[in-house]
Design a protein around this motif. Sequence first.
Motif, mmCIF file in Angstrom:
data_model
loop_
_atom_site.group_PDB
_atom_site.id
_atom_site.type_symbol
_atom_site.label_atom_id
_atom_site.label_comp_id
_atom_site.label_asym_id
_atom_site.label_seq_id
_atom_site.Cartn_x
_atom_site.Cartn_y
_atom_site.Cartn_z
ATOM 1 N N ARG A 141 1.192 -1.205 -0.182
ATOM 2 C CA ARG A 141 -0.198 -0.283 0.202
ATOM 3 C C ARG A 141 0.785 1.334 -0.140
ATOM 4 N NH1 ARG A 141 -1.677 0.141 6.327
ATOM 5 N NH2 ARG A 141 -0.559 -0.617 7.454
ATOM 6 N N GLU A 186 -5.258 15.514 -1.622
ATOM 7 C CA GLU A 186 -6.216 14.627 -1.696
ATOM 8 C C GLU A 186 -7.220 14.388 -2.236
ATOM 9 O OE1 GLU A 186 -8.582 12.031 1.605
ATOM 10 O OE2 GLU A 186 -7.485 14.049 2.349
ATOM 11 N N ARG A 224 -8.082 12.027 -4.977
ATOM 12 C CA ARG A 224 -9.357 11.356 -5.540
ATOM 13 C C ARG A 224 -9.894 11.600 -6.586
ATOM 14 N NH1 ARG A 224 -10.911 9.030 -0.986
ATOM 15 N NH2 ARG A 224 -10.277 8.807 1.171
ATOM 16 N N ASP A 267 -7.878 9.448 -8.998
ATOM 17 C CA ASP A 267 -8.024 8.052 -8.859
ATOM 18 C C ASP A 267 -9.681 7.877 -9.527
ATOM 19 O OD1 ASP A 267 -8.104 5.385 -7.703
ATOM 20 O OD2 ASP A 267 -9.441 5.819 -6.944
ATOM 21 N N PHE A 286 -8.120 4.294 -3.835
ATOM 22 C CA PHE A 286 -8.734 4.601 -2.636
ATOM 23 C C PHE A 286 -9.602 3.771 -2.453
ATOM 24 C CE2 PHE A 286 -7.290 8.331 -3.364
ATOM 25 C CZ PHE A 286 -6.509 8.972 -2.540
ATOM 26 N N GLU A 287 -10.901 3.036 -3.559
ATOM 27 C CA GLU A 287 -11.880 2.136 -2.029
ATOM 28 C C GLU A 287 -10.920 0.701 -2.398
ATOM 29 O OE1 GLU A 287 -15.061 -0.083 -4.930
ATOM 30 O OE2 GLU A 287 -13.959 1.395 -6.320
ATOM 31 N N THR A 326 -3.742 5.984 0.982
ATOM 32 C CA THR A 326 -4.576 6.439 1.913
ATOM 33 C C THR A 326 -3.710 7.594 2.084
ATOM 34 O OG1 THR A 326 -4.627 4.284 3.519
ATOM 35 C CG2 THR A 326 -4.200 6.242 4.466
#
Length: 381
Positions: free
Chosen positions: A326, A337, A341, A344, A352-353, A358
Amino acid sequence: MDTVPNFLEDEEFDEVPTRSAQSSADTAPVFGEPGFGKGRSNPRKGSPRARVTERDIPIVYFLGHFVGADVEACSLLNTAKTTSFGNTQIGGGLTSISTTQNRLDKLRTLAVVDRYRHPVSGTYSYGLTAAGFAAAREYGLDMEHGRSLNGIAVSRLPHYRAIALVAAKFASPAGYFRKAGIEPVPLEKLVSENRMRAAYEPVREEMKQRKTEGKTHSFGEWRDTTLTKALDEVRAGTLPASELIDAYPSLLTLGVKQGDGVRAKPVHQPDLVVNLDAARQSQGDKIGWANSVLVEVERSIKDRAEYTRILATFAYELKQPNVVRRVFYFTTSSQVEKILRDIDAAEGFGLFEKGKLTIIRLTGRDNQPVANKRRVITGGN
């Protein structure tokens, strides 16, 4: 044809390097030798018994591998001694900032540690002198891939300081990442950027040579072949799964073979890798996935295209987590972020899912957010 960028050049020669005291410390008498402190006002020689102790060693080792660390990062590495006051036990928490500063001052007096004051933030960054590396080796520590302050571009120091802070929090007995399932990590299991670059450099030279010879020179292709070789050794029982990245540290530099439609990067150097593979096992052809964490530390915002390439690289790497499992992405900006996101989701990476990526706000010792310092300091020392 793809090319392998030399990301070392940007760091080493992009501006005037730091001018630390190490060059003079290498030739000047050190603490305990005749002439120590000559020509210096208030040399503060201290006690003749002053020396590098076991309590100093975590800081000495850390500064050798995470150059540019500040006093806050160093304060995270030790716990205060517990003392009795009546029926009350005092201490046992993290060593205070002031105590850590005193320790660093002592190590500077011993010519073991050097420092550089950033001209804008006013923050001191610390590193080892030649005597510091010698002291670490006296304690049997592996300092082969350590680095001093000398020659580091001033513009890179804030970034190195941030990486050191994150690394120190992973190692800290305070257990900053227990909620993420990570107990305090031994210092030797923190793989520095310098260690990864040292492993990558011979491969880079090999790829350059192959290019001049008109041969395939893709780092991504070389990496895929090397990983297959490493996994075959694990299956054959000649290499423990827990030691895969110790035996092949060049695999910690990511890279994907370029071609039509490939968005991933040909070479990507992480800021830090936390080796958590001590319990990784294999049984016959079955090899457990890696547990290690790849760490990125972001102090400024990149353009969207670059973030897309980075996430595409992570998606390729984590599809089969044979090297790292990870990614922890530390940042000082809430915007990062949001951008990551959005990319992504738009690109369908699913990082993320699936819990593979993280985002963590960069925080200090007190878990308060770290802000980029932009104030100018004038006067003083």
